[in-house]
Design a protein around this motif. Structure first.
Motif, mmCIF file in Angstrom:
data_model
loop_
_atom_site.group_PDB
_atom_site.id
_atom_site.type_symbol
_atom_site.label_atom_id
_atom_site.label_comp_id
_atom_site.label_asym_id
_atom_site.label_seq_id
_atom_site.Cartn_x
_atom_site.Cartn_y
_atom_site.Cartn_z
ATOM 1 N N THR A 232 -14.188 5.510 -5.048
ATOM 2 C CA THR A 232 -13.680 5.681 -6.410
ATOM 3 C C THR A 232 -12.232 6.139 -6.343
ATOM 4 N N PHE A 233 -11.356 5.157 -6.300
ATOM 5 C CA PHE A 233 -9.916 5.357 -6.027
ATOM 6 C C PHE A 233 -9.312 6.438 -6.910
ATOM 7 N N ARG A 234 -9.623 6.428 -8.187
ATOM 8 C CA ARG A 234 -8.935 7.303 -9.136
ATOM 9 C C ARG A 234 -9.218 8.780 -8.886
ATOM 10 N N LEU A 235 -10.259 9.084 -8.125
ATOM 11 C CA LEU A 235 -10.648 10.474 -7.895
ATOM 12 C C LEU A 235 -9.930 11.125 -6.709
ATOM 13 N N TYR A 236 -9.203 10.339 -5.933
ATOM 14 C CA TYR A 236 -8.682 10.848 -4.665
ATOM 15 C C TYR A 236 -7.168 10.847 -4.596
ATOM 16 N N ASP A 237 -6.647 11.885 -3.946
ATOM 17 C CA ASP A 237 -5.242 11.892 -3.572
ATOM 18 C C ASP A 237 -4.998 10.759 -2.579
ATOM 19 N N MET A 238 -3.813 10.204 -2.645
ATOM 20 C CA MET A 238 -3.446 9.109 -1.744
ATOM 21 C C MET A 238 -2.104 9.442 -1.074
ATOM 22 N N ARG A 239 -1.945 8.944 0.134
ATOM 23 C CA ARG A 239 -0.752 9.278 0.918
ATOM 24 C C ARG A 239 -0.172 8.054 1.615
ATOM 25 N N TRP A 240 1.128 8.070 1.793
ATOM 26 C CA TRP A 240 1.828 7.145 2.681
ATOM 27 C C TRP A 240 2.314 7.935 3.899
ATOM 28 N N TYR A 241 2.086 7.369 5.071
ATOM 29 C CA TYR A 241 2.605 7.895 6.317
ATOM 30 C C TYR A 241 3.446 6.797 6.974
ATOM 31 N N THR B 9 9.791 6.202 -4.163
ATOM 32 C CA THR B 9 8.937 6.588 -5.291
ATOM 33 C C THR B 9 7.516 6.116 -5.031
ATOM 34 N N ILE B 10 6.585 7.048 -5.063
ATOM 35 C CA ILE B 10 5.170 6.725 -4.908
ATOM 36 C C ILE B 10 4.546 6.606 -6.289
ATOM 37 N N SER B 11 3.637 5.659 -6.436
ATOM 38 C CA SER B 11 2.945 5.484 -7.708
ATOM 39 C C SER B 11 1.561 4.901 -7.447
ATOM 40 N N ARG B 12 0.756 4.892 -8.486
ATOM 41 C CA ARG B 12 -0.586 4.336 -8.359
ATOM 42 C C ARG B 12 -0.992 3.668 -9.660
ATOM 43 N N ASP B 13 -1.852 2.657 -9.540
ATOM 44 C CA ASP B 13 -2.432 1.986 -10.690
ATOM 45 C C ASP B 13 -3.947 2.049 -10.505
ATOM 46 N N ASN B 14 -4.574 2.988 -11.167
ATOM 47 C CA ASN B 14 -6.010 3.185 -10.975
ATOM 48 C C ASN B 14 -6.837 2.001 -11.476
ATOM 49 N N ALA B 15 -6.317 1.269 -12.444
ATOM 50 C CA ALA B 15 -7.038 0.093 -12.947
ATOM 51 C C ALA B 15 -7.096 -1.003 -11.884
ATOM 52 N N LYS B 16 -6.094 -1.010 -11.012
ATOM 53 C CA LYS B 16 -6.034 -2.030 -9.953
ATOM 54 C C LYS B 16 -6.433 -1.480 -8.589
ATOM 55 N N ASN B 17 -6.807 -0.192 -8.531
ATOM 56 C CA ASN B 17 -7.151 0.441 -7.246
ATOM 57 C C ASN B 17 -6.051 0.235 -6.210
ATOM 58 N N THR B 18 -4.828 0.428 -6.631
ATOM 59 C CA THR B 18 -3.676 0.145 -5.771
ATOM 60 C C THR B 18 -2.644 1.261 -5.862
ATOM 61 N N MET B 19 -2.084 1.582 -4.713
ATOM 62 C CA MET B 19 -0.994 2.543 -4.608
ATOM 63 C C MET B 19 0.259 1.802 -4.160
#
Length: 110
Positions: free
Chosen positions: A27-36, A67-77
């Motif tokens: 469930t993508f929208r529930l989690y922090d996401m990171r780029w390394y 700039t980091i961003s996310r689209d929870n509708a698309k499950n994409t960061m």
């Protein structure tokens, strides 16, 4: 659980790229996401984080350029990278939930 990065490539200094990380299996929208990122001969380093509520933080080396961003509708960061420098050359990985992507190569060179 799967994370798939895309959008890397070869770009000249001063150029821009946008990386994407497509997530599935959780469930993508529930989690922090990171780029390394990991440059040759160096340890993997945290570049940016976006929390489930949309808060963002960056490594000092990329502040004001990435700039980091996310689209929870698309499950994409995403990671928008501007004013790229040769020292940004690395394999970029996304991380979320308990999974790593396989990475996408970014090369900044003239």
């Amino acid at each position: 659980v799967q994370l798939v990065e895309s959008g890397g490539g070869l770009v000249q200094p001063g150029g821009s790229l946008r990386l994407s990380c497509a997530a599935s299996g959780f469930t993508f929208r529930l989690y922090d996401m990171r780029w390394y990122r990991q440059a040759p001969g160096k340890e993997r380093e945290l570049v940016a984080i976006i929390t489930s509520s949309g808060d963002r933080d960056y490594a000092d080396s990329v502040k004001g350029r990435f700039t980091i961003s996310r689209d929870n509708a698309k499950n994409t960061m995403y990671l928008r990278m501007n004013s790229l420098k040769p020292e940004d050359t690395a394999v970029y990985y996304c991380y979320g939930f308990v999974a790593w992507g396989r990475g996408t190569q970014v090369t900044v060179s003239s």
